[in-house]
Scaffold this motif. Structure first.
Motif, PDB file in Angstrom:
ATOM      1  N   SER A   1       0.727  -1.146  -0.104  1.00 53.16           N
ATOM      2  CA  SER A   1       0.073  -0.086  -0.139  1.00 53.16           C
ATOM      3  C   SER A   1       0.999   1.264   0.024  1.00 53.16           C
ATOM      4  CB  SER A   1      -1.141  -0.032   1.095  1.00 53.16           C
ATOM      5  OG  SER A   1      -0.228   0.381   2.289  1.00 53.16           O
ATOM      6  N   ILE A   2       0.352   2.312  -0.608  1.00 52.28           N
ATOM      7  CA  ILE A   2       0.756   3.533  -0.440  1.00 52.28           C
ATOM      8  C   ILE A   2      -0.106   4.337  -0.090  1.00 52.28           C
ATOM      9  CG2 ILE A   2       1.987   5.607  -1.798  1.00 52.28           C
ATOM     10  CD1 ILE A   2       2.918   3.515  -3.890  1.00 52.28           C
ATOM     11  N   ALA A   3      -0.018   5.490   0.935  1.00 52.02           N
ATOM     12  CA  ALA A   3      -0.900   6.388   1.436  1.00 52.02           C
ATOM     13  C   ALA A   3      -0.503   7.843   1.386  1.00 52.02           C
ATOM     14  CB  ALA A   3      -1.448   6.008   2.726  1.00 52.02           C
TER      15      ALA A   3
ATOM     16  N   ILE B   1       3.958  -7.793   4.580  1.00 48.68           N
ATOM     17  CA  ILE B   1       3.376  -6.632   4.510  1.00 48.68           C
ATOM     18  C   ILE B   1       4.321  -5.383   4.127  1.00 48.68           C
ATOM     19  CG2 ILE B   1       2.037  -4.910   5.875  1.00 48.68           C
ATOM     20  CD1 ILE B   1       1.178  -7.499   7.529  1.00 48.68           C
ATOM     21  N   ILE B   2       3.983  -4.751   3.122  1.00 46.66           N
ATOM     22  CA  ILE B   2       4.673  -3.527   2.910  1.00 46.66           C
ATOM     23  C   ILE B   2       3.757  -2.434   2.727  1.00 46.66           C
ATOM     24  CG2 ILE B   2       6.332  -2.520   1.094  1.00 46.66           C
ATOM     25  CD1 ILE B   2       7.192  -5.232   0.286  1.00 46.66           C
ATOM     26  N   SER B   3       4.206  -1.321   3.655  1.00 44.20           N
ATOM     27  CA  SER B   3       3.242  -0.303   3.567  1.00 44.20           C
ATOM     28  C   SER B   3       4.296   1.245   3.570  1.00 44.20           C
ATOM     29  CB  SER B   3       2.469  -0.036   4.960  1.00 44.20           C
ATOM     30  OG  SER B   3       1.880   1.206   4.921  1.00 44.20           O
TER      31      SER B   3
ATOM     32  N   THR C   1      -1.004   7.198   9.492  1.00 45.13           N
ATOM     33  CA  THR C   1      -0.966   6.131  10.763  1.00 45.13           C
ATOM     34  C   THR C   1      -1.082   4.677   9.802  1.00 45.13           C
ATOM     35  OG1 THR C   1      -1.846   7.621  12.186  1.00 45.13           O
ATOM     36  CG2 THR C   1      -2.221   5.346  12.741  1.00 45.13           C
ATOM     37  N   TYR C   2      -0.125   3.938  10.531  1.00 47.73           N
ATOM     38  CA  TYR C   2      -0.406   2.693  10.266  1.00 47.73           C
ATOM     39  C   TYR C   2      -0.610   1.727  11.329  1.00 47.73           C
ATOM     40  CZ  TYR C   2       0.952  -2.314   9.044  1.00 47.73           C
ATOM     41  OH  TYR C   2       0.881  -3.740   8.732  1.00 47.73           O
TER      42      TYR C   2
ATOM     43  N   GLU D   1       7.245  -4.331   6.873  1.00 45.20           N
ATOM     44  CA  GLU D   1       7.941  -3.058   6.576  1.00 45.20           C
ATOM     45  C   GLU D   1       6.991  -1.807   6.521  1.00 45.20           C
ATOM     46  OE1 GLU D   1      10.379  -3.618   2.995  1.00 45.20           O
ATOM     47  OE2 GLU D   1      10.648  -5.863   3.576  1.00 45.20           O
ATOM     48  N   CYS D   2       7.175  -0.846   7.383  1.00 43.93           N
ATOM     49  CA  CYS D   2       6.486   0.486   7.259  1.00 43.93           C
ATOM     50  C   CYS D   2       7.339   1.565   7.171  1.00 43.93           C
ATOM     51  CB  CYS D   2       5.863   0.545   8.782  1.00 43.93           C
ATOM     52  SG  CYS D   2       4.513  -0.792   9.035  1.00 43.93           S
ATOM     53  N   ASP D   3       7.564   2.192   5.879  1.00 47.76           N
ATOM     54  CA  ASP D   3       8.488   3.125   5.690  1.00 47.76           C
ATOM     55  C   ASP D   3       7.466   4.444   5.574  1.00 47.76           C
ATOM     56  OD1 ASP D   3      10.294   1.541   5.533  1.00 47.76           O
ATOM     57  OD2 ASP D   3       9.904   0.867   3.423  1.00 47.76           O
TER      58      ASP D   3
END
Length: 195
Positions: free
Chosen positions: A2-4, A29-31, A42-43, A61-63
């Motif tokens: 996902s991209i937010a 999971i990649i966000s 917020t993730y 991974e949360c970047d």
């Protein structure tokens, strides 16, 4: 994947839920999020591996990329791992586009908007390359609807990847106004590529 994007006055509250249901399963999971102005991303992630399962693996991974000092990002992982031989890893990183980075690129002939779009391009490039072809086609369609040919006249792009098209569109459509440039294109990415 996902991209937010969280723009001024927005709070993008996104997340993922992964519950393993069989032995020897793997999840990833990649966000990625981008916050602009006073935007907040917020993730919230939930990963569960029940105690009767064995040899399960999860990687999260949360970047986050902060465009300025008033942007904000938060990550709230909820991880429950039971059983034997299971492994979970959670990685979160936050980076901010620095004035020095923009200055460096400007000294090599880029405008401020091009330098900013190149920074954003580099941030999302590895993720966008993993998207299915249907999403790439949708991105190209969105760019075409937003202003025709996304390549500025006389521009020499290093390749024709989708993220290069985004960077070129930003540089062409918003000469000098980097905040408006990013806000113009990235919501299309967010809508097309959050799944």
């Amino acid at each position: 994947l996902s991209i937010a994007l969280a723009g001024d006055g927005q709070h993008q509250d996104t997340g993922a839920k992964m519950v393993h249901a069989a032995d020897e399963t793997t999840s990833n999971i990649i966000s990625k999020s981008i916050s602009i102005g006073e935007g907040r991303a917020t993730y919230r992630g939930l990963v569960q591996i029940p105690k009767h399962l064995k040899n399960c693996k999860n990687n999260t991974e949360c970047d986050a990329l902060l465009i300025n000092a008033t942007s904000r990002t938060d990550t709230y992982p909820a991880i429950t791992v039971r059983g034997t031989g299971n492994s979970v890893q959670h990685e979160a990183s936050v980076s901010q586009v620095s004035a020095e980075q923009i200055f460096y690129m400007q000294q090599r002939g880029l405008t401020e908007a091009q330098a900013m779009s190149l920074s954003v391009n580099g941030f999302v490039n590895d993720l966008v390359r993993q998207f299915p072809m249907e999403y790439s086609v949708e991105l190209k369609r969105s760019l075409a609807e937003a202003g025709g040919d996304p390549t500025p006249r006389g521009a020499q792009l290093p390749s024709s990847s989708d993220t290069d098209l985004v960077a070129a569109h930003i540089a062409r459509a918003n000469k000098g106004d980097m905040k408006a440039a990013i806000l113009d294109v990235l919501p299309r990415l967010s809508g097309a590529y959050s799944f």
